[in-house]
Design an enzyme around this catalytic site. Sequence first.
Site, short mmCIF file in Angstrom:
data_model
loop_
_atom_site.label_atom_id
_atom_site.label_comp_id
_atom_site.label_asym_id
_atom_site.label_seq_id
_atom_site.Cartn_x
_atom_site.Cartn_y
_atom_site.Cartn_z
CE LYS A 4 -4.20 -1.56 2.32
NZ LYS A 4 -5.14 -1.12 3.35
CG ASP A 34 -8.73 1.43 3.77
OD1 ASP A 34 -9.33 0.69 2.97
OD2 ASP A 34 -7.55 1.26 4.12
#
Length: 276
Positions: free
Chosen positions: A68, A104
């Site tokens: 990520k 997210d």
Amino acid sequence: MRAYRLGLIGYPIQHSLSPWIHEQFLKRNGLTGSYELYEVAPESDFAQEVEKLKAMELDGWNITVPYKEKILPYLDEIDVSAKQIGAVNTVVRKNGRYIGYNTDGTGYVRSLLHHHPRLKENKSVEVLLLGAGGAAKGIYHALLASGFSNLTVANRTTEKATAIVNESTEVATLSEVEASLNQFRLIIQTTNVGMKPDINNTVISLKQLQPDAVVSDIVYQPLETKLLLEAKKAGAYTHYGHTMLLYQAQYAFEIWTGHLTDTTNMDTKLQAILEG
Ligand code: ATR
């Protein structure tokens, strides 16, 4: 009609639920396409793997652990959602350029408001965010962006909480918020406490919890953490961590295709899959 080519990059990803979720989304929108797993082993040459993936010209990728952060230098543009967290979980290819997002935080807030729609009219409630790691950061910014204005962040290491907030947010210790818990109507748990195998712990005690509060835990292994169990016993409302998976994916799919997918019945199916 174009066929969307989507995929996930990470390691290990064999058990990922993303193919199931995105194939459902394609179907629900009457779109064609596929969502494939591209497992990239940690010992491989990452730069080379990214080049190979770019050559495939997928429309969209999800990025998961452990890439990520590592993906950042390979992208042409980083959206503010990913800049705030310093991590990307979604990449879209637009006119040959690769743009990184992080879905997210927004996904979390969508899930929360879907399951507790009453909060949509009550954004001035006192909110307590427990934790100040990567997950907390994304949720913090998404809460502010969606209009929640009274936020307190409490973390074991208070300096870390201070580092992620702006001046309108209170910072407190875990013991302070434990003692004043009755002032909060929304409590969001983002630490690892309560996650398998640490299932008998809670990050704070809920002794002072008000029964009209919502307690949300982003941990979903187990699906019902000790904190959520205690919240339920106290008569409070609960919000389950696994539900955010669906809405992070919903937002990613929207970035790729422009379609906002109806998630009806998917929460229960997802829960059944997670329960094996
Ligand atoms: P994530 O990306 O999942 O948020 P992280 O960035 O490693 O993971 O953050 C973990 C969070 O859990 C931090 O807020 C951490 O507190 P510290 O900043 O003090 O380390 C919190 N955490 C982890 N274990 C904890 C424990 N045993 N008690 C309290 N907080 C804990």
